[in-house]
Structure formats: structure tokens, C-alpha cells
Design a protein around this motif. Structure first.
Motif, PDB file in Angstrom:
ATOM      1  N   VAL A 130       0.874  -1.397  -0.181  1.00 54.90           N
ATOM      2  CA  VAL A 130       0.364   0.005  -0.066  1.00 54.90           C
ATOM      3  C   VAL A 130       0.899   1.290   0.411  1.00 54.90           C
ATOM      4  CG1 VAL A 130      -2.220   1.213   1.713  1.00 54.90           C
ATOM      5  CG2 VAL A 130      -1.875  -1.322   0.870  1.00 54.90           C
ATOM      6  N   LEU A 131       1.907   1.410   1.019  1.00 60.27           N
ATOM      7  CA  LEU A 131       2.907   2.622   0.441  1.00 60.27           C
ATOM      8  C   LEU A 131       3.281   2.511  -0.632  1.00 60.27           C
ATOM      9  CD1 LEU A 131       3.725   4.993   2.004  1.00 60.27           C
ATOM     10  CD2 LEU A 131       6.322   3.056   2.783  1.00 60.27           C
ATOM     11  N   PRO A 132       3.947   2.084  -1.580  1.00 58.93           N
ATOM     12  CA  PRO A 132       3.840   2.609  -2.621  1.00 58.93           C
ATOM     13  C   PRO A 132       3.015   2.954  -3.736  1.00 58.93           C
ATOM     14  CG  PRO A 132       4.749   0.204  -2.721  1.00 58.93           C
ATOM     15  CD  PRO A 132       4.256   0.605  -1.123  1.00 58.93           C
ATOM     16  N   ALA A 133       1.981   2.029  -3.149  1.00 59.08           N
ATOM     17  CA  ALA A 133       0.406   2.681  -4.113  1.00 59.08           C
ATOM     18  C   ALA A 133       0.269   3.944  -3.708  1.00 59.08           C
ATOM     19  CB  ALA A 133      -0.977   1.951  -3.699  1.00 59.08           C
ATOM     20  N   ILE A 134      -0.011   4.439  -2.470  1.00 59.28           N
ATOM     21  CA  ILE A 134      -0.156   5.846  -1.531  1.00 59.28           C
ATOM     22  C   ILE A 134       1.013   6.933  -2.682  1.00 59.28           C
ATOM     23  CG2 ILE A 134       0.322   7.278   0.214  1.00 59.28           C
ATOM     24  CD1 ILE A 134      -1.170   4.515   2.165  1.00 59.28           C
ATOM     25  N   GLN A 135       2.355   6.212  -2.337  1.00 61.09           N
ATOM     26  CA  GLN A 135       3.347   7.346  -2.788  1.00 61.09           C
ATOM     27  C   GLN A 135       3.002   7.810  -4.460  1.00 61.09           C
ATOM     28  OE1 GLN A 135       6.448   5.226  -1.764  1.00 61.09           O
ATOM     29  NE2 GLN A 135       7.010   6.133   0.052  1.00 61.09           N
ATOM     30  N   HIS A 136       2.571   6.662  -5.397  1.00 62.81           N
ATOM     31  CA  HIS A 136       2.257   7.172  -6.828  1.00 62.81           C
ATOM     32  C   HIS A 136       1.125   8.099  -6.220  1.00 62.81           C
ATOM     33  CE1 HIS A 136       2.074   6.405 -11.051  1.00 62.81           C
ATOM     34  NE2 HIS A 136       0.997   5.784 -10.830  1.00 62.81           N
ATOM     35  N   LEU A 137      -0.059   7.245  -5.603  1.00 66.72           N
ATOM     36  CA  LEU A 137      -1.444   8.283  -6.278  1.00 66.72           C
ATOM     37  C   LEU A 137      -0.956  10.115  -5.664  1.00 66.72           C
ATOM     38  CD1 LEU A 137      -3.564   5.704  -4.514  1.00 66.72           C
ATOM     39  CD2 LEU A 137      -4.154   6.870  -6.701  1.00 66.72           C
ATOM     40  N   LEU A 138      -0.126  10.050  -4.726  1.00 67.24           N
ATOM     41  CA  LEU A 138       0.558  11.236  -4.296  1.00 67.24           C
ATOM     42  C   LEU A 138       0.894  12.647  -5.135  1.00 67.24           C
ATOM     43  CD1 LEU A 138       1.697  11.123  -0.431  1.00 67.24           C
ATOM     44  CD2 LEU A 138      -0.985  12.227  -0.966  1.00 67.24           C
ATOM     45  N   GLU A 139       1.869  11.980  -5.524  1.00 67.62           N
ATOM     46  CA  GLU A 139       2.972  11.658  -7.082  1.00 67.62           C
ATOM     47  C   GLU A 139       1.711  12.547  -8.091  1.00 67.62           C
ATOM     48  OE1 GLU A 139       5.645   8.948  -7.909  1.00 67.62           O
ATOM     49  OE2 GLU A 139       6.577   9.393  -6.359  1.00 67.62           O
ATOM     50  N   GLN A 140       0.427  11.899  -8.155  1.00 66.37           N
ATOM     51  CA  GLN A 140      -0.220  12.387  -9.643  1.00 66.37           C
ATOM     52  C   GLN A 140      -1.363  13.423  -8.510  1.00 66.37           C
ATOM     53  OE1 GLN A 140      -1.694   8.710 -10.382  1.00 66.37           O
ATOM     54  NE2 GLN A 140      -0.228   8.377 -12.318  1.00 66.37           N
ATOM     55  N   ASP A 141      -0.966  13.470  -7.767  1.00 67.51           N
ATOM     56  CA  ASP A 141      -2.489  14.146  -6.586  1.00 67.51           C
ATOM     57  C   ASP A 141      -3.385  13.781  -7.201  1.00 67.51           C
ATOM     58  OD1 ASP A 141      -0.945  16.379  -5.437  1.00 67.51           O
ATOM     59  OD2 ASP A 141      -2.109  18.024  -7.440  1.00 67.51           O
ATOM     60  N   ARG A 142      -3.599  12.791  -6.536  1.00 67.99           N
ATOM     61  CA  ARG A 142      -4.639  12.055  -6.738  1.00 67.99           C
ATOM     62  C   ARG A 142      -4.994  11.915  -4.852  1.00 67.99           C
ATOM     63  NH1 ARG A 142      -5.248   6.788  -9.706  1.00 67.99           N
ATOM     64  NH2 ARG A 142      -7.623   7.427 -10.233  1.00 67.99           N
ATOM     65  N   LEU A 143      -5.739  12.711  -4.352  1.00 68.65           N
ATOM     66  CA  LEU A 143      -5.651  12.213  -2.673  1.00 68.65           C
ATOM     67  C   LEU A 143      -6.656  12.043  -2.358  1.00 68.65           C
ATOM     68  CD1 LEU A 143      -4.034  16.054  -2.653  1.00 68.65           C
ATOM     69  CD2 LEU A 143      -3.053  14.356  -2.877  1.00 68.65           C
ATOM     70  N   ARG A 144      -7.710  11.016  -2.565  1.00 70.40           N
ATOM     71  CA  ARG A 144      -8.320  10.977  -1.941  1.00 70.40           C
ATOM     72  C   ARG A 144      -8.744   9.328  -1.942  1.00 70.40           C
ATOM     73  NH1 ARG A 144     -13.684  10.660  -5.139  1.00 70.40           N
ATOM     74  NH2 ARG A 144     -14.574   9.833  -3.960  1.00 70.40           N
ATOM     75  N   PRO A 145      -8.236   8.987  -0.521  1.00 74.36           N
ATOM     76  CA  PRO A 145      -8.367   7.414  -0.187  1.00 74.36           C
ATOM     77  C   PRO A 145      -8.483   6.512  -0.730  1.00 74.36           C
ATOM     78  CG  PRO A 145      -9.045   9.064   1.745  1.00 74.36           C
ATOM     79  CD  PRO A 145      -8.959  10.331  -0.009  1.00 74.36           C
ATOM     80  N   LEU A 146     -10.034   6.865  -1.486  1.00 76.20           N
ATOM     81  CA  LEU A 146     -10.606   5.877  -1.890  1.00 76.20           C
ATOM     82  C   LEU A 146      -9.937   5.479  -3.241  1.00 76.20           C
ATOM     83  CD1 LEU A 146     -13.215   4.159  -2.508  1.00 76.20           C
ATOM     84  CD2 LEU A 146     -14.298   6.199  -3.638  1.00 76.20           C
ATOM     85  N   PHE A 147      -8.704   6.107  -4.143  1.00 79.44           N
ATOM     86  CA  PHE A 147      -8.186   6.090  -5.617  1.00 79.44           C
ATOM     87  C   PHE A 147      -7.569   4.439  -4.609  1.00 79.44           C
ATOM     88  CE2 PHE A 147      -8.371  10.407  -6.594  1.00 79.44           C
ATOM     89  CZ  PHE A 147      -9.434  10.285  -7.374  1.00 79.44           C
TER      90      PHE A 147
END
Length: 192
Positions: A130-147
Motif C-alpha cells: 500500500v505504501l508504494p501505491a499511496i506514494q504513486h497517488l500522491l505524485e499524481q495529486d490523486r488525494l482521495r483515499p478511495l483511489f
């Protein structure tokens, strides 16, 4: 969170003989550890139970995903499963956490879905995935936890499965307004 709707910092709200954050840390600590509390830059926190550590969110205002990343990064490599919760859940049921650990199986995220709402701050995460997935989402500015539900193998946990260990779903009862806090004090027999 910034406690805007409450009008004062939730971590410092008295709840019986302890403050709200102390209570939540104590309850989680009965079934999980180590405990990492993620605070905003410059946020003042009450004294925490022994063994709990504090990490500062490097970027304020980016929501729960940024906080999850900061907390996960502070945990050692040996940690597999991580439970995430908010500060404002005085009726958190420790059995909730243990039950999610039983239900996660081979999934990377066990997230309760009550009605049509997912609860990322009452969920269990497999850190290494999950941590790498979160980091990837943050890099894309996709901030919703639902992603995250779409990004990792997810076990959606239904309401009836959680009522087995928390019949009133108190773990999900967060306090956002002064009236909710006063009602929670009354419901706990603490006045209000």
C-alpha cells in the motif's frame, strides 16, 4: 484534520480521565503496536502513552493519504499490517482491528463499507504494497483515499461483518461538531 468544525483541537478534548488522542492510542495499543501518531507540522499534541511515537506530516493540508504515507514510512520494515484511525473516535472497539486482521486474507487492504461509504480511517493496510501505491497517488495529486481501493487488492468488508464485533459501529462514530462531542460524553456516562 484541522478540527475546524469542532472549534478546538480534537486531540485535546477531555474524555473521562484522559484526552481524546490518549484514549484512542490506548485503545489501539491493546491489540496493535507499535503506535505512530501523525501530526501536522507544528501541531501541539498531548502527552502520549509510553511506546507511542509522533511523526510530522511533511506537507500540511494534503489529507489522509499524505498522513498515511508519513505514518507508514515511520514504521519498520518488519511491520506487515497497519491499522489507520482518526483521533476523534472515542468508542473505537479494539476487536474491530483484530477482526479486520482475520478478514484481510491475501488482500492488501481490508476496508469497511457501510452503506455506500468506505472508511479508510477504520481500515487495515498491508504496508509493503500500500505504501508504494499511496506514494504513486500522491505524485499524481490523486488525494482521495478511495483511489487506493482501485489501486491494490482490496477486501471490502460489509457492515454485517463488522457488527459481529462492534454491534453499534462505535468505531466509526467520529466527532466533528461540539454537539456530537457533548452527546458522546453523555453516551459514555461522562456528563456533557
Amino acid at each position: 484534520g484541522e478540527s475546524r468544525r469542532m472549534g478546538r483541537p480534537k486531540a485535546w478534548l477531555p474524555f473521562g480521565p484522559e484526552l481524546m488522542l490518549q484514549r484512542v492510542v490506548r485503545l489501539v495499543g491493546t491489540v496493535a503496536g507499535p503506535i505512530v501518531v501523525v501530526a501536522a507540522p507544528g501541531q501541539d499534541l498531548p502527552e502520549l502513552p509510553a511506546g507511542a511515537s509522533i511523526v510530522r506530516d511533511p506537507i500540511a493540508g494534503r489529507g489522509p493519504l499524505q498522513g498515511l504515507a508519513a505514518g507508514f514510512e515511520a514504521l519498520g520494515e518488519e511491520i506487515d499490517l497497519v491499522y489507520a484511525t482518526g483521533t476523534d473516535v472515542p468508542f473505537l472497539e479494539p476487536k474491530w482491528i483484530a477482526h479486520l486482521a482475520e478478514l484481510i486474507g491475501e488482500a492488501d487492504l481490508a476496508i469497511p463499507s457501510i452503506g455506500d461509504y468506505y472508511h479508510p480511517l477504520a481500515a487495515l493496510y498491508r504496508k509493503r504494497v500500500v505504501l508504494p501505491a499511496i506514494q504513486h497517488l500522491l505524485e499524481q495529486d490523486r488525494l482521495r483515499p478511495l483511489f487506493l481501493v482501485e489501486a491494490v487488492t482490496t477486501r471490502v468488508v460489509q457492515e454485517h461483518e463488522m457488527r459481529v464485533v462492534d454491534p453499534e459501529l462505535g468505531t466509526l462514530r467520529n466527532l466533528n461538531h461540539p454537539e456530537e462531542y457533548e452527546r458522546a460524553l453523555r453516551d459514555a456516562g461522562l456528563g456533557g
